[in-house]
Design a protein around this motif. Structure first.
Motif, PDB file in Angstrom:
ATOM      1  N   PRO A 122       0.828  -1.209   0.000  1.00  0.00           N
ATOM      2  CA  PRO A 122       0.000   0.000   0.000  1.00  0.00           C
ATOM      3  C   PRO A 122       0.861   1.257   0.000  1.00  0.00           C
ATOM      4  N   ASP A 140      -2.732   6.075  -8.765  1.00  0.00           N
ATOM      5  CA  ASP A 140      -3.490   4.834  -8.615  1.00  0.00           C
ATOM      6  C   ASP A 140      -2.620   3.661  -8.175  1.00  0.00           C
ATOM      7  N   TYR A 150       0.115   0.400  -4.503  1.00  0.00           N
ATOM      8  CA  TYR A 150      -1.240   0.861  -4.839  1.00  0.00           C
ATOM      9  C   TYR A 150      -1.740   1.875  -3.818  1.00  0.00           C
ATOM     10  N   ASN A 151      -2.524   2.819  -4.303  1.00  0.00           N
ATOM     11  CA  ASN A 151      -3.132   3.844  -3.460  1.00  0.00           C
ATOM     12  C   ASN A 151      -4.293   3.215  -2.697  1.00  0.00           C
ATOM     13  N   ASP A 152      -4.141   3.061  -1.391  1.00  0.00           N
ATOM     14  CA  ASP A 152      -5.140   2.371  -0.567  1.00  0.00           C
ATOM     15  C   ASP A 152      -6.101   3.329   0.126  1.00  0.00           C
ATOM     16  N   THR A 155      -9.270   4.949   0.698  1.00  0.00           N
ATOM     17  CA  THR A 155     -10.664   4.770   0.302  1.00  0.00           C
ATOM     18  C   THR A 155     -11.471   6.063   0.390  1.00  0.00           C
ATOM     19  N   LYS A 177     -10.249   6.908  -3.464  1.00  0.00           N
ATOM     20  CA  LYS A 177     -10.563   5.901  -4.474  1.00  0.00           C
ATOM     21  C   LYS A 177     -11.678   4.985  -4.000  1.00  0.00           C
ATOM     22  N   ILE A 209      -9.583   0.652  -6.735  1.00  0.00           N
ATOM     23  CA  ILE A 209      -8.353   0.108  -6.163  1.00  0.00           C
ATOM     24  C   ILE A 209      -8.128  -1.317  -6.662  1.00  0.00           C
ATOM     25  N   SER A 225      -7.037  -1.242 -10.285  1.00  0.00           N
ATOM     26  CA  SER A 225      -5.674  -0.719 -10.446  1.00  0.00           C
ATOM     27  C   SER A 225      -4.629  -1.775 -10.125  1.00  0.00           C
ATOM     28  N   TYR A 281      -8.361   4.174   5.322  1.00  0.00           N
ATOM     29  CA  TYR A 281      -7.645   3.048   4.729  1.00  0.00           C
ATOM     30  C   TYR A 281      -8.295   1.713   5.114  1.00  0.00           C
ATOM     31  N   PHE A 318      -9.366  -0.535   2.731  1.00  0.00           N
ATOM     32  CA  PHE A 318      -9.375  -1.469   1.601  1.00  0.00           C
ATOM     33  C   PHE A 318      -8.958  -2.871   2.012  1.00  0.00           C
TER      34      PHE A 318
END
Length: 379
Positions: free
Chosen positions: A47, A71, A85-87, A89, A92, A97, A100, A261, A263
């Protein structure tokens, strides 16, 4: 210059995606993304928040100096692939997510790193090549997350969205392709081993989080904790030491997840998470439609003027509320106002007024199965 899609072998990419599904031994949908990467030592999923913390920089600096993406991005080091990855929430959606991350897996599976490149960026490639690689990775991600060969033609967009946890736009494109190409259902893809696939309907993350009613609740939430007993989230306030599940009343000692966060826990538990009955409340915590007799209410007053039900969901852990007092410890200050689905107070574990009055059912009576059955055989 318009991109020439005829140069891309989409059928080959579909087969590669299905090969990966077989390699990862996927048999249940929606796919849990995070555990996939634990199966292989050369695939490391990281992350943005974890990477930024390790480098002692902000997430924005990480995007500018390392990933060059808001992303996700993949860095190749030797024979290992590090997928960042951009976690967040807040920034995104969960669907974005998930897509991506699998987009990056597509770059790896389609051998986009074979020319010794360690990071795929627009500045390092010609526009045409960059566009081609992106289109190929996007198509891989779509087929991996929601394989068209497994989708019955009668499934609606909402079903595809819920079962495969993809965006509405992706579900629309998938459903359109299947409805316009019925011949596709007769295709046999040996890359996907014939097995009993299980499909589960999953709610969006926003639906599964406890709803706010008061402004104070919104600002006084630092994170959420997940209950392994009833599979629901409970809000947590800053410096709150003791936490009880607002749905089943169990004392929770699990990790508290920052509200930005979520995800990871959502992805790991996506098939178990349950959405429970919730009463809609106004910004002071009152039901403006009586949940018992459904009579519309005036702003003033705390009791229904038709059936007499108490319309504010409060903790009964204070004798001043006038309800049966469960003395589990120190009296709950002023009988705290609770959310619309709270059966129990998250601070002291006492019953809520809605639960004590029978307005909210017990979590065991309210829980429903999320498994989707289908008689359709795709092969």
């Amino acid at each position: 210059m318009n991109f020439d899609y005829s140069k891309i072998n989409f059928e080959h990419i579909r087969i590669v995606a299905y090969n990966c599904l077989s390699l990862f031994k996927v048999s249940k949908f929606p796919i849990r993304i995070v555990p996939l990467f634990d199966k292989f030592d050369d695939l490391i999923l990281i992350p943005y928040t974890q990477a930024a913390s390790a480098k002692n920089i902000s997430v924005n600096e990480l995007e500018e100096k390392v990933t060059h993406s808001n992303d996700a991005a993949t860095l190749k080091r030797g024979n290992k692939f590090f997928v960042f990855y951009n976690d967040n929430t807040y920034e995104k959606t969960v669907e974005r997510i998930r897509f991506s991350i699998i987009h990056e897996l597509g770059h790896i599976a389609l051998n986009h790193f074979n020319d010794e490149k360690t990071l795929l960026t627009r500045s390092a490639l010609s526009n045409e090549k960059y566009e081609r690689l992106e289109v190929e990775a996007n198509f891989f991600a779509a087929e991996f997350l929601s394989p068209k060969a497994l989708i019955p033609p009668e499934w609606k967009v909402s079903e595809i969205q819920s079962i495969f946890r993809v965006s509405k736009d992706s579900a629309i494109k998938t459903q359109h392709f299947i409805s316009q190409n019925l011949w596709f259902q007769n295709r046999v893809y040996s890359e996907i081993i014939k097995k009993d696939y299980k499909f589960y309907s999953s709610d969006t993350l926003e639906t599964l989080l406890p709803p706010f009613c008061t402004i104070k609740q919104a600002f006084n939430t630092s994170g959420f904790v997940f209950c392994n007993n009833c599979f629901s989230f409970t809000r947590v306030s800053p410096h709150q030491e003791t936490i009880y599940c607002c749905v089943c009343g169990n004392q929770l000692k699990n990790k508290v997840y920052d509200k930005q966060y979520l995800f990871t826990i959502y992805d790991l538990e996506v098939r178990n998470l349950k959405n429970y009955t919730s009463i809609k409340l106004n910004d002071i915590g009152k039901a403006m439609e009586c949940p018992n007799c459904h009579a519309l209410q005036e702003e003033k007053g705390e009791f229904c003027d038709v059936c007499g039900v108490y319309l504010i969901n409060r903790c009964t852990g204070n004798p001043d509320t006038g309800f049966g007092y469960n003395n589990l410890g120190e009296p709950c200050e002023n009988g705290k106002i609770l959310g619309g689905r709270s059966r129990y107070c998250r601070y002291c574990g006492c019953m809520s007024t809605f639960y004590q009055q029978g307005i909210l059912p017990s979590y065991s009576d309210d829980a429903t199965s999320t498994e989707v059955t289908t008689d359709t055989q795709p092969f």
